[in-house]
Design a protein around this motif. Structure first.
Motif, short mmCIF file in Angstrom:
data_model
loop_
_atom_site.label_atom_id
_atom_site.label_comp_id
_atom_site.label_asym_id
_atom_site.label_seq_id
_atom_site.Cartn_x
_atom_site.Cartn_y
_atom_site.Cartn_z
N VAL A 1 0.88 -1.15 0.12
CA VAL A 1 0.08 0.00 -0.02
C VAL A 1 0.85 1.22 0.01
N MET A 2 1.72 1.11 0.94
CA MET A 2 2.78 2.12 0.91
C MET A 2 3.64 2.56 -0.40
N ILE A 3 3.94 1.51 -1.07
CA ILE A 3 4.68 1.81 -2.22
C ILE A 3 3.83 2.44 -3.49
N VAL A 4 2.56 2.01 -3.35
CA VAL A 4 1.49 2.52 -4.25
C VAL A 4 1.14 3.97 -4.13
N ILE A 5 1.06 4.25 -2.71
CA ILE A 5 0.74 5.56 -2.38
C ILE A 5 1.86 6.68 -2.69
N ILE A 6 3.21 6.14 -2.33
CA ILE A 6 4.28 6.96 -2.72
C ILE A 6 4.39 7.15 -4.27
N ALA A 7 4.22 6.05 -5.23
CA ALA A 7 4.44 6.12 -6.37
C ALA A 7 3.31 7.20 -7.07
N CYS A 8 2.25 7.11 -6.31
CA CYS A 8 0.95 8.21 -6.64
C CYS A 8 1.42 9.63 -6.38
N LEU A 9 1.83 9.77 -5.14
CA LEU A 9 2.23 10.88 -4.76
C LEU A 9 3.49 11.50 -5.63
N ALA A 10 4.41 10.70 -5.92
CA ALA A 10 5.44 10.91 -6.80
C ALA A 10 5.21 11.45 -8.36
N ASN A 11 3.97 10.67 -8.80
CA ASN A 11 3.35 11.10 -10.26
C ASN A 11 2.44 12.66 -9.91
N ILE A 12 1.82 12.74 -8.97
CA ILE A 12 1.40 14.23 -8.91
C ILE A 12 2.33 15.26 -8.42
N SER A 13 3.63 15.02 -7.67
CA SER A 13 4.50 16.08 -7.66
C SER A 13 5.19 16.54 -8.90
N VAL A 14 5.38 15.45 -9.80
CA VAL A 14 5.94 15.83 -11.22
C VAL A 14 5.00 16.48 -11.92
#
Length: 435
Positions: free
Chosen positions: A56-69
């Motif tokens: 779950v944390m890997i998915v959340i951080i990946a999504c946040l990385a996409n948003i930040s980019v």
């Protein structure tokens, strides 16, 4: 040329580019920027968090990385800047741009030194606490002067890394990045085969699906895994160098999304199978586990292939991190000079100094993991979450929506809280172990 004007100039002017970069090349470069050494620490986070929370944390951080980019690209194209530091300058002035440049310098230079240390450990071994661990070259050929740490690293730096760091376009690294991603997949593939084989033979233990709190693991220890995963998804220092060689902003967004899906899958796969393979004995650096005797010729060969494939992978990651580090150092120290790509003397000088410094640091400071664990909880987290969130809240171009501001607050709060707890827990643990 003023600093404000300088950040508006692309790294390489359009008329100097014979062709625009491809999306596939960007995918390889972004993926290589993401994977780096982060892949080695992911299995240990599964031991701390358990399989389900880690996924779950890997998915959340990946999504946040996409948003930040997406935030960085949107605010970049709404203004006049073409660098991360330039976007922060527009929002927070000179202080903002310097903060980004310092964080990139800390993160990237630290990673370059760590990469060389790992490569040196793989090829020529090390002696932690006086206990000798032979490198692959020493296991194969015995201990000689030519496979010593200093000489083997010097050979790699001169004949592998130097030709790559002298390239002036990120797109030129797409082939080495493709090989790097392939080597990471080889690393994951072999780990998976070994884990499945051990599972069939009944030699693995059932991994914990949820965290187990006991005398050795407290609730606050769970937060130490979050900065590790955030650091593993920190590639924001290369967003602008890669993005501005593409035809349009949407190409970069597409490349980032493909890369994040690929890397998240790689991370979870190596995490799960690495945890299955070594269980609770897994180390913070999974390569250390592969340094142990396997008890068979085939097992020893697979261990060597795993270690060598990852060492080669890091050799090819090195130039990408060096690229953005070099540009940011130049922008910080020589803001009134012409752009770096046009000044051969300055380009070569910074390149050689960085390479020499990284090499010497890797030789004379063989163990800096603890030092950079603390830095990773601050500089990498700032680049990935805090700075993009702050740009949205500042909103100098008036383009933030309510959803953007809520997301930005979540990113900043998550980053600050988890990093503060992780740093505090690591400090307490460090002094507790040394008392």
């Amino acid at each position: 040329m003023s600093p404000a004007a300088r950040v508006q100039v692309p790294l390489l002017p359009n008329h100097k580019l014979r062709s625009r970069a491809s999306v596939s090349g960007a995918v390889f470069n972004v993926s290589t920027s993401i994977i780096g050494a982060g892949i080695m620490s992911i299995p240990a986070t599964l031991k701390v968090l358990g399989v389900i929370p880690a996924f779950v944390m890997i998915v959340i951080i990946a999504c946040l990385a996409n948003i930040s980019v997406e935030i960085l690209m949107r605010f970049t194209h709404a203004g006049d800047s073409t660098t991360y530091a330039g976007v922060m300058r527009e929002s927070f002035g000179r202080v903002g741009s310097v903060a980004v440049q310092i964080c990139i310098m800390i993160t990237n230079l630290g990673c370059l030194i760590i990469y060389l240390i790992i490569i040196g450990d793989v090829l020529s071994g090390n002696q932690p606490g006086g206990l000798a661990h032979l490198g692959v070259l020493q296991e194969w050929f015995g201990i000689h002067w030519w496979n010593s740490r200093a000489f083997s690293l010097l050979f790699i730096v001169v004949f592998v890394m130097l030709p790559l760091v002298l390239l002036r376009r990120v797109e030129s690294l797409k082939f080495s990045s493709a090989i790097s991603v392939l080597l990471a997949l080889v690393f994951v593939g072999i780990c998976s085969v070994m884990a499945i084989s051990a599972l069939v033979e009944g030699k693995t233990k059932t991994p914990r699906l949820l965290p187990q709190l006991n005398n050795h693991t407290s609730f606050f220890d769970l937060f130490t895994a979050v900065p590790v995963i955030v650091t593993a998804f920190t590639f924001h220092f290369n967003v602008h160098p890669i993005g501005f060689e593409l035809n349009k902003p949407s190409d970069m967004i597409l490349a980032v999304r493909i890369s994040l899906v690929l890397c998240a899958a790689i991370y979870f796969t190596i995490g799960l199978f690495g945890y299955l393979l070594f269980g609770d004995s897994i180390m913070a650096d999974i390569l250390v586990n592969f340094d142990r005797s396997s008890g068979s010729a085939v097992g020893s060969l697979l261990n060597d292939i795993v270690r060598l494939s990852y060492a080669l992978h890091l050799m090819l990651v090195f130039p990408l991190l060096n690229f953005s580090l070099r540009v940011n150092i130049d922008e910080l120290l020589f803001s009134k000079k012409p752009i770096l790509a046009k000044d051969t003397t300055r380009f070569l000088s910074i390149t050689f100094v960085l390479l020499a410094f990284s090499y010497l640091a890797a030789i004379f400071i063989p163990d800096i993991w603890t030092f950079f664990q603390f830095l990773g909880s601050t500089s990498a987290v700032s680049l990935a979450l805090i700075f993009p969130g702050a740009i949205v809240l500042r909103d100098v171009h008036g383009i933030s929506t309510t959803k953007d501001r809520i997301t930005a607050l979540v990113m900043i709060i998550l980053a600050v809280v988890t990093s503060a707890i992780a740093i505090s827990t690591n400090i307490v643990s460090f002094f507790g172990n040394n008392s």
